[in-house]
Design a protein around this motif. Sequence first.
Motif, mmCIF file in Angstrom:
data_model
loop_
_atom_site.group_PDB
_atom_site.id
_atom_site.type_symbol
_atom_site.label_atom_id
_atom_site.label_comp_id
_atom_site.label_asym_id
_atom_site.label_seq_id
_atom_site.Cartn_x
_atom_site.Cartn_y
_atom_site.Cartn_z
ATOM 1 N N MET A 183 0.795 -1.176 -0.062
ATOM 2 C CA MET A 183 0.001 0.097 0.006
ATOM 3 C C MET A 183 0.857 1.226 0.062
ATOM 4 O O MET A 183 1.955 1.407 0.578
ATOM 5 N N LEU A 184 0.568 2.210 -1.080
ATOM 6 C CA LEU A 184 1.211 3.447 -1.007
ATOM 7 C C LEU A 184 0.174 4.658 -0.688
ATOM 8 O O LEU A 184 -0.691 4.615 -0.883
ATOM 9 N N SER A 185 0.939 5.297 0.425
ATOM 10 C CA SER A 185 -0.252 6.225 0.792
ATOM 11 C C SER A 185 0.465 7.725 0.789
ATOM 12 O O SER A 185 1.763 7.903 1.271
ATOM 13 N N TYR A 186 -0.218 8.703 0.479
ATOM 14 C CA TYR A 186 0.158 10.062 0.394
ATOM 15 C C TYR A 186 0.026 10.706 1.827
ATOM 16 O O TYR A 186 -1.081 10.331 2.598
ATOM 17 N N VAL A 187 1.002 11.462 2.401
ATOM 18 C CA VAL A 187 0.997 11.991 3.675
ATOM 19 C C VAL A 187 0.446 13.442 3.567
ATOM 20 O O VAL A 187 1.630 14.326 3.103
ATOM 21 N N PRO A 188 -0.536 14.042 3.747
ATOM 22 C CA PRO A 188 -0.899 15.439 3.624
ATOM 23 C C PRO A 188 0.042 16.559 4.328
ATOM 24 O O PRO A 188 0.261 17.544 3.796
ATOM 25 N N ASP A 189 0.336 16.160 5.692
ATOM 26 C CA ASP A 189 0.757 16.867 6.720
ATOM 27 C C ASP A 189 2.064 16.352 7.128
ATOM 28 O O ASP A 189 2.126 15.338 8.027
ATOM 29 N N GLU A 190 3.386 16.792 6.946
ATOM 30 C CA GLU A 190 4.502 16.334 7.470
ATOM 31 C C GLU A 190 4.598 16.489 8.988
ATOM 32 O O GLU A 190 5.159 15.173 9.694
ATOM 33 N N ALA A 191 3.995 17.372 9.398
ATOM 34 C CA ALA A 191 3.915 17.445 10.886
ATOM 35 C C ALA A 191 3.057 16.460 11.694
ATOM 36 O O ALA A 191 3.246 16.053 13.027
ATOM 37 N N PHE A 192 2.172 15.707 11.068
ATOM 38 C CA PHE A 192 1.454 14.782 11.544
ATOM 39 C C PHE A 192 1.524 13.423 10.427
ATOM 40 O O PHE A 192 0.494 13.155 9.641
ATOM 41 N N PRO A 193 2.627 12.737 10.467
ATOM 42 C CA PRO A 193 2.664 11.860 9.451
ATOM 43 C C PRO A 193 1.899 10.491 9.427
ATOM 44 O O PRO A 193 2.050 9.739 8.688
ATOM 45 N N TYR A 194 1.168 10.357 10.329
ATOM 46 C CA TYR A 194 0.394 9.152 10.522
ATOM 47 C C TYR A 194 -0.984 9.600 10.371
ATOM 48 O O TYR A 194 -1.803 8.807 11.297
ATOM 49 N N SER A 195 -1.257 10.609 9.870
ATOM 50 C CA SER A 195 -2.871 11.146 10.220
ATOM 51 C C SER A 195 -3.271 11.285 8.583
ATOM 52 O O SER A 195 -2.496 12.097 7.962
ATOM 53 N N ASN A 196 -4.563 11.192 8.580
ATOM 54 C CA ASN A 196 -5.224 11.703 7.168
ATOM 55 C C ASN A 196 -4.509 10.980 5.870
ATOM 56 O O ASN A 196 -4.584 11.540 4.850
ATOM 57 N N TRP A 197 -3.984 9.728 5.855
ATOM 58 C CA TRP A 197 -3.517 9.298 4.782
ATOM 59 C C TRP A 197 -4.573 9.170 3.420
ATOM 60 O O TRP A 197 -5.607 8.957 3.924
ATOM 61 N N ILE A 198 -4.011 9.369 2.293
ATOM 62 C CA ILE A 198 -4.869 9.015 1.074
ATOM 63 C C ILE A 198 -4.164 7.539 0.613
ATOM 64 O O ILE A 198 -2.903 7.689 0.014
ATOM 65 N N ASN A 199 -4.863 6.400 0.596
ATOM 66 C CA ASN A 199 -4.080 5.297 0.192
ATOM 67 C C ASN A 199 -4.170 4.828 -1.072
ATOM 68 O O ASN A 199 -5.406 5.002 -1.596
ATOM 69 N N ALA A 200 -3.406 4.111 -1.679
ATOM 70 C CA ALA A 200 -3.639 3.379 -2.823
ATOM 71 C C ALA A 200 -3.026 2.039 -2.634
ATOM 72 O O ALA A 200 -1.743 1.971 -2.398
ATOM 73 N N VAL A 201 -3.706 0.897 -2.938
ATOM 74 C CA VAL A 201 -3.393 -0.412 -2.724
ATOM 75 C C VAL A 201 -2.864 -0.936 -4.051
ATOM 76 O O VAL A 201 -3.317 -0.616 -5.227
ATOM 77 N N VAL A 202 -1.827 -2.009 -3.964
ATOM 78 C CA VAL A 202 -1.146 -2.459 -5.119
ATOM 79 C C VAL A 202 -2.092 -3.642 -5.538
ATOM 80 O O VAL A 202 -2.419 -4.447 -4.693
ATOM 81 N N ALA A 203 -2.202 -3.682 -6.824
ATOM 82 C CA ALA A 203 -3.026 -4.984 -7.391
ATOM 83 C C ALA A 203 -2.034 -6.157 -7.904
ATOM 84 O O ALA A 203 -2.314 -7.210 -7.514
ATOM 85 N N ALA A 204 -0.814 -5.749 -8.290
ATOM 86 C CA ALA A 204 0.139 -6.573 -8.689
ATOM 87 C C ALA A 204 1.587 -6.295 -8.441
ATOM 88 O O ALA A 204 2.101 -5.159 -9.011
ATOM 89 N N SER A 205 2.309 -6.691 -7.604
ATOM 90 C CA SER A 205 3.631 -6.405 -6.988
ATOM 91 C C SER A 205 4.808 -6.844 -7.723
ATOM 92 O O SER A 205 4.436 -7.946 -8.304
ATOM 93 N N ASP A 206 5.814 -6.445 -7.431
ATOM 94 C CA ASP A 206 7.026 -7.219 -7.981
ATOM 95 C C ASP A 206 7.497 -7.465 -9.443
ATOM 96 O O ASP A 206 8.159 -8.222 -9.547
ATOM 97 N N ILE A 207 6.874 -6.630 -10.321
ATOM 98 C CA ILE A 207 7.334 -6.711 -11.922
ATOM 99 C C ILE A 207 8.843 -6.290 -11.687
ATOM 100 O O ILE A 207 9.091 -5.070 -11.177
ATOM 101 N N ALA A 208 9.599 -7.156 -12.296
ATOM 102 C CA ALA A 208 11.033 -6.657 -12.294
ATOM 103 C C ALA A 208 11.558 -6.564 -13.544
ATOM 104 O O ALA A 208 12.191 -7.269 -13.843
ATOM 105 N N PRO A 209 11.435 -5.180 -14.015
ATOM 106 C CA PRO A 209 12.209 -4.821 -15.369
ATOM 107 C C PRO A 209 13.780 -4.862 -14.938
ATOM 108 O O PRO A 209 14.090 -4.984 -13.671
#
Length: 245
Positions: A183-209
């Motif tokens: 899961m990749l999460s955007y952190v809106p406020d660096e002062a509160f790094p574990y609050s109000n994340w906007i999350n994006a879940v990975v559907a397929a991982s570890d593709i290796a070019p």
Amino acid sequence: MKKIILPALIVVLLTAACKKSSFEDSGVNDPRFNGTIMEYLESDPLYFDTLVRVVKYAGLEETLRKENLTFFAPPDPCFKKILDAVNDYQLTLGADSVTRFEQVKPEVWKQFLDIYLFPGNRGLKDYTQVDTLALDTYKGALFESVNTTPMNIGVIYNDAVSGDPNTVGGSTIIKYKGYRQLMLSYVPDEAFPYSNWINAVVAASDIAPTNGRVHRLRYMTHIFGFDPFRFIQAARERGIDYTKQ
């Protein structure tokens, strides 16, 4: 109001998604790809036709061919969603619709594409566990993207179910013993790094070019740029070019 012109391929993709549940989870395939990150994206137009064109327009093609990177790649429908959001906002102002992604300045696309790019080659095994309901214990880890945007990356340990719910005794949920998912999460406020994340879940991982790693995001729950208002603000501040038809 003008309508957005996007490849018909997106319609095919959305239709196919209803038929194949594997599009929604971390399917297991041969992760190796004999080519660069850019060549991998070009090889998969079902998911990445629009992404490839936006990457080239934003001037990131050589970066994805030469640099060693981890790319959380947003599939094509994510771009339709953000242009829909732009046009919804334009409508409230009585302004013209954006009918082509090229009407948004390339530096805007680059700014937001850079959020998905990270230095180095990292796979699922290189990230720590994250649980949004137990962040005191499992918080993933904070990383800076290539344009120093603070992002959180972690692995969701899904629960496993043992037994048959239709039999005596039923089923048992085993915490954290199911499949694992980035899961990749955007952190809106660096002062509160574990609050109000906007999350994006990975559907397929570890593709290796040959020059890094690609993790394909789940398009059904993600809009390009994470925060539509930030993208809209950036696009309008730099000016929308309606001469490109």
